[in-house]
Every structure is written in C-alpha cells, then in structure tokens.
Scaffold this active site. Structure first.
Site, PDB file in Angstrom:
ATOM      1  N   HIS A 160      17.176  12.859 102.681  1.00  0.00           N
ATOM      2  CA  HIS A 160      16.351  11.677 102.990  1.00  0.00           C
ATOM      3  C   HIS A 160      15.989  10.899 101.721  1.00  0.00           C
ATOM      4  O   HIS A 160      14.961  10.220 101.675  1.00  0.00           O
ATOM      5  CB  HIS A 160      15.075  12.074 103.728  1.00  0.00           C
ATOM      6  CG  HIS A 160      15.309  12.945 104.925  1.00  0.00           C
ATOM      7  ND1 HIS A 160      15.688  12.446 106.160  1.00  0.00           N
ATOM      8  CD2 HIS A 160      15.243  14.301 105.064  1.00  0.00           C
ATOM      9  CE1 HIS A 160      15.829  13.444 107.008  1.00  0.00           C
ATOM     10  NE2 HIS A 160      15.574  14.581 106.370  1.00  0.00           N
ATOM     11  N   SER A 281      25.870 -10.099  84.078  1.00  0.00           N
ATOM     12  CA  SER A 281      25.305 -11.166  84.897  1.00  0.00           C
ATOM     13  C   SER A 281      25.509 -12.502  84.201  1.00  0.00           C
ATOM     14  O   SER A 281      25.467 -12.587  82.972  1.00  0.00           O
ATOM     15  CB  SER A 281      23.802 -10.917  85.103  1.00  0.00           C
ATOM     16  OG  SER A 281      23.143 -12.074  85.573  1.00  0.00           O
ATOM     17  N   LYS A 287      21.831  -7.307  81.897  1.00  0.00           N
ATOM     18  CA  LYS A 287      22.386  -6.561  83.026  1.00  0.00           C
ATOM     19  C   LYS A 287      23.713  -5.870  82.715  1.00  0.00           C
ATOM     20  O   LYS A 287      24.565  -6.395  82.014  1.00  0.00           O
ATOM     21  CB  LYS A 287      22.594  -7.488  84.233  1.00  0.00           C
ATOM     22  CG  LYS A 287      21.327  -8.030  84.843  1.00  0.00           C
ATOM     23  CD  LYS A 287      20.437  -6.926  85.400  1.00  0.00           C
ATOM     24  CE  LYS A 287      21.059  -6.208  86.586  1.00  0.00           C
ATOM     25  NZ  LYS A 287      21.236  -7.089  87.761  1.00  0.00           N
ATOM     26  N   GLU A 294      30.583  -0.965  93.593  1.00  0.00           N
ATOM     27  CA  GLU A 294      30.107  -1.815  94.682  1.00  0.00           C
ATOM     28  C   GLU A 294      31.280  -2.402  95.464  1.00  0.00           C
ATOM     29  O   GLU A 294      31.203  -2.545  96.700  1.00  0.00           O
ATOM     30  CB  GLU A 294      29.224  -2.923  94.114  1.00  0.00           C
ATOM     31  CG  GLU A 294      27.902  -2.405  93.573  1.00  0.00           C
ATOM     32  CD  GLU A 294      27.117  -3.441  92.788  1.00  0.00           C
ATOM     33  OE1 GLU A 294      25.979  -3.133  92.403  1.00  0.00           O
ATOM     34  OE2 GLU A 294      27.646  -4.547  92.552  1.00  0.00           O
TER      35      GLU A 294
END
Length: 466
Positions: A160, A281, A287, A294
């Site tokens: 969880h 970025s 970043k 992804e």
C-alpha cells in the site's frame, strides 16, 4: 518486354479502380517488412511445385534466381512501391514477371494470397518470439548483476506504498528476474502454436493440385502443417497470443519503471540514474527526469491498445478470410517494435542505476518495519499469533505516541505489554536481524537471495546452451 500493369484479379472487372480506393486498400506502406518471409515462402512453394511436376527444373532455376534478384533490389532500396500493386505479395510477383515473363505466372499455382500471407506472418512472428526472448535474457543478466552487487543492501519493502518489512535490493531484483522468466516461458510456449505451416491451404478449401504440404513445411522449418484449410487462412490466434504475452511483459516493465521512478524521486532518493538515461526541463534548470522509464510506462498503453485492436478485428469476422485482416499487421508490427525497444530501454536504465545504500537502509528502519518480527518473537514464546499481533499493535501505538522507534523503547516499556519479553527482543528489532530471519525458501535472507541468484544463473546458462 511489355510492362505488366494488370492487377492479379483484373479479369473479372471492366473498369479501373478508383485512385483513392487503391490508396485506401493498399498495405505496402507497412507490409513491406514481410518481404524476406514472402520470398522464403515463394522459394519453398516453387521447390514443391517442381517436386510434383508443375515446374520443370529450368523454370525452377529461373524463378529462384529471379527471387534472389528481387530480394537484392528490395534490400538495396531500389524497389519502387506502388499502391496499385496493393501489397508485398503482388510487388514481388510483379517484379518476377518483369524479370522472367510467363514462367513467373506459374508460381501462384495452388496458392492464394490467403495462405501466402498467413505463412508470411507465422514466419515473422516465429522470428520475433526469438528476438523478444533474447532481449529479455539480456535484461535478466543485468538484474542478476544488480542482485549480486546489492545482495546484502537493505531497502524497505512496501505494501500500500507504506513501509512494510525490510528486504534486500538483491531480493527485489530477483523478484523481477522471475517475473521476466514467466514472460519468457509464455512466448516460448506459444512458439509451438505459431510454428505450423498454413501454406497449401489455398483460399479456404485446399487445392485440386496434389500439393505436398509437408514438404513445404519442412523447407520452411515448420513443425508440421495445419490440419484444416479453412482454419489455416482464418486463424490469427497466434497474433492475439503474441500481443497478449507482450501486454503482460509490458505490464511488468511498467511496474519496474514505476518503482524506480518513485525511488529516484527527491522524496525517496533510494536510487540514482546516470545522466545518460535522464533528460531535463525546458524551464526548470534543476530538473533531472526519468523520462525513459516514464515512456516505457506510457508505451504499455500502446501495446494494450493493440491487444484490444486485434481482438476487435477478429471478434465478428465470418469465415474464411476478410480484408479486415489486413489491419492485423499494423497492430502486430507496432507491438513488436514497442516491446523490443522497451526491453532494451529498461536494460539501459538498469545498467545505469546506483543504489544509495545508506539512505535506503535508513528508510527501512522507519515505519516500524520490524513489527512482524516482534510478533513472531512472541509466538516463539508460546503466545498465539492473534494475541501477539494485538500486543505488538498496542506497543507500536505507544511508541507512536512517544515518537520513538521500537528499538528505542526500554525494557520496562516492553514488559508493560508482556512479561515474556526479554532482552533478546532487541536482536529481532534491527533490520539486519529481520532480513536474515527470513530463511524460508524464496525469502529475503542473505542466504536465500544467494540461492535465488544461483538458480537464475543456471536458468540463463541452460537457455544459452540450448
């Protein structure tokens, strides 16, 4: 020699095909990748026609020589693709007629594009099963390397998304290895259903010529021939199965990606990915984004979509062949390309991953991760597990109220919950003790992870030997 501009089915028609319709029905912009398999099938079919007396030796020699020339023309990039010739089959036949005239027109004796394309796709899928299989093995080897390197490196295990129990990073890598092993097994199991020849089934009912289907199957290294001509040209189960297997594989890669994306986030910082597998970025200079992972996660949806695509294409087709099946190839080709690229991308990310061992270990100490070990300790003191569970739950609640970890409680605190707790409780509350207590087969103890690594290496060795 006059240029051959007729369509193979033109005899029935008096008018020309509309240009838009030619473009709409053409598949050459994607099925050209089947050229090698189409030529292989034509070679086998021609040799079989020779063996039953339909082609003489001179004709066979001319056809085989011409097929080789066509292959070289395609591979050199000199072939001109035309919508008017519809597909790869007709382009190759057209080129043969241009090269050797009427002799080439005999090659389609006893063969339909229906069994021809079914043969081509089976040959293609057969090869791609092996390609995916080999790509997975490379990824598994990298996982073994990481498992060995970090076999004793402790990291929190989660349920969880909450800290659950301490495990080792090597243990997690082995979990992922065996997930991929199931993927590999599914592809290999499907191979036997792919590796059956439909060649000679004709349009749907077989042939009045005495075709030797077993001979063409042997030439093409199939295990045998299909049992029913109607099923042979209608069947696309093997494509559905390939994309289904690929969907499960992509599901696993997506889950791996999600874990690493979380782990390398600023809030966790369990792992670092090398700059070579990250991007930045356009506006935020600080970043460092795990874009490769992804994209793997995103491309999983592409493969799922192709599974729905092929199932929908097949769901209501009357027997035998319908033009709907032309759309099976974009779904299949997209799946193949996406899966192989994703496995390779996943491997590159793993090769450039570093575990931040101290951060991961400290995180494993949080969240009362050794509470289950505490309960097991009480069970060994002859307290029923449910009672032990309650005692530990109350102890954890007390520790939370005092903002202390379990191993920071005093013996007086422990005794207030059970008189059976002794000083040795502290041996069970550290993460090293917790990890090494998991000695059951498949567990996370150092010794059990070593056993899993040995088994993984043996599996890879057997595959490479065979």
């Amino acid at each position: 020699m006059a240029k051959n501009t007729k369509k193979p089915w033109q005899g029935r028609f008096s008018g020309k095909t509309d240009k838009f319709v030619e473009g709409f029905t053409s598949s050459i912009d994607f099925d050209d990748r089947l050229y090698e398999y189409d030529i292989q099938g034509s070679v086998a079919h021609s040799m079989m026609l020779n063996s039953i007396g339909i082609l003489n030796n001179t004709e066979l020699k001319k056809i085989l020589s011409a097929l080789e020339k066509v292959k070289k023309k395609i591979e050199s990039g000199k072939m001109v693709w035309k919508d008017s010739l519809e597909d790869i089959h007709m382009h190759i036949e057209h080129e043969l007629i241009e090269l050797i005239g009427d002799t080439a027109k005999k090659i389609h004796t006893g063969r339909s594009r229906n069994d021809q394309v079914a043969t081509d796709i089976r040959l293609y899928v057969r090869d791609e099963i092996i390609n995916v299989h080999e790509s997975i093995i490379v990824l598994q080897k990298t996982l073994i390397t990481l498992a060995e390197k970090y076999s004793k490196s402790i990291i929190p295990g989660f349920t969880h998304l909450q800290v659950a129990q301490p495990v080792t990073f090597g243990f997690i890598m082995m979990a992922w290895f065996f997930m991929l092993e199931r993927d590999k097994a599914r592809y290999i199991d499907s191979y036997k259903r792919v590796n059956i020849s439909p060649l000679g089934a004709g349009a749907l009912s077989g042939s009045s010529h005495q075709l030797d289907r077993d001979y063409t199957a042997k030439l093409l290294e199939f295990d045998g021939s299909t049992d029913n001509a109607l099923d042979s040209v209608s069947d696309r189960d093997f494509i559905v199965e390939f994309i289904s297997n690929s969907s499960l594989l992509m599901s696993h890669l997506s889950r791996f990606s999600e874990e690493i994306i979380i782990w390398c986030s600023t809030m966790y910082n369990f792992v670092d990915l090398d700059d070579k597998v990250c991007t930045g970025s356009s506006i935020m200079p600080q970043k460092k984004n795990p874009d490769v992972l992804e994209l793997i996660r995103g491309k999983t949806g592409t493969v799922y979509g192709q599974l729905v695509n092929i199932l929908t294409i097949m769901k209501a087709q009357p027997f035998a062949y319908n033009r709907d099946n032309q759309e099976d190839k974009p779904a299949l080709f997209s799946c193949v390309d996406t899966v192989i690229m994703s496995v390779q991308a996943m491997n590159i990310c793993f090769e450039n991953l570093k575990l931040n061992e101290n951060i991961a270990k400290n995180a494993a100490k949080k969240g009362y991760s050794t509470a289950t070990d505490f309960a097991d300790y009480l069970v060994k003191k002859q307290i029923p597990f449910r009672d032990a569970h309650e005692i530990v739950g109350k102890t954890v609640a007390y520790a939370v109220s005092k903002k202390l970890d379990l191993d920071e409680l005093s013996m007086k605190d422990f005794k207030s919950f059970s008189s059976l707790i002794e000083e040795d409780i502290f041996d069970f509350l550290n993460v090293e003790g917790s990890v090494n207590s998991k000695q059951t087969s498949g567990g996370t103890s150092y010794e059990q992870v070593k056993i899993q690594i040995r088994k993984a290496k043996k599996i890879i060795k057997e595959y490479e030997k065979n």
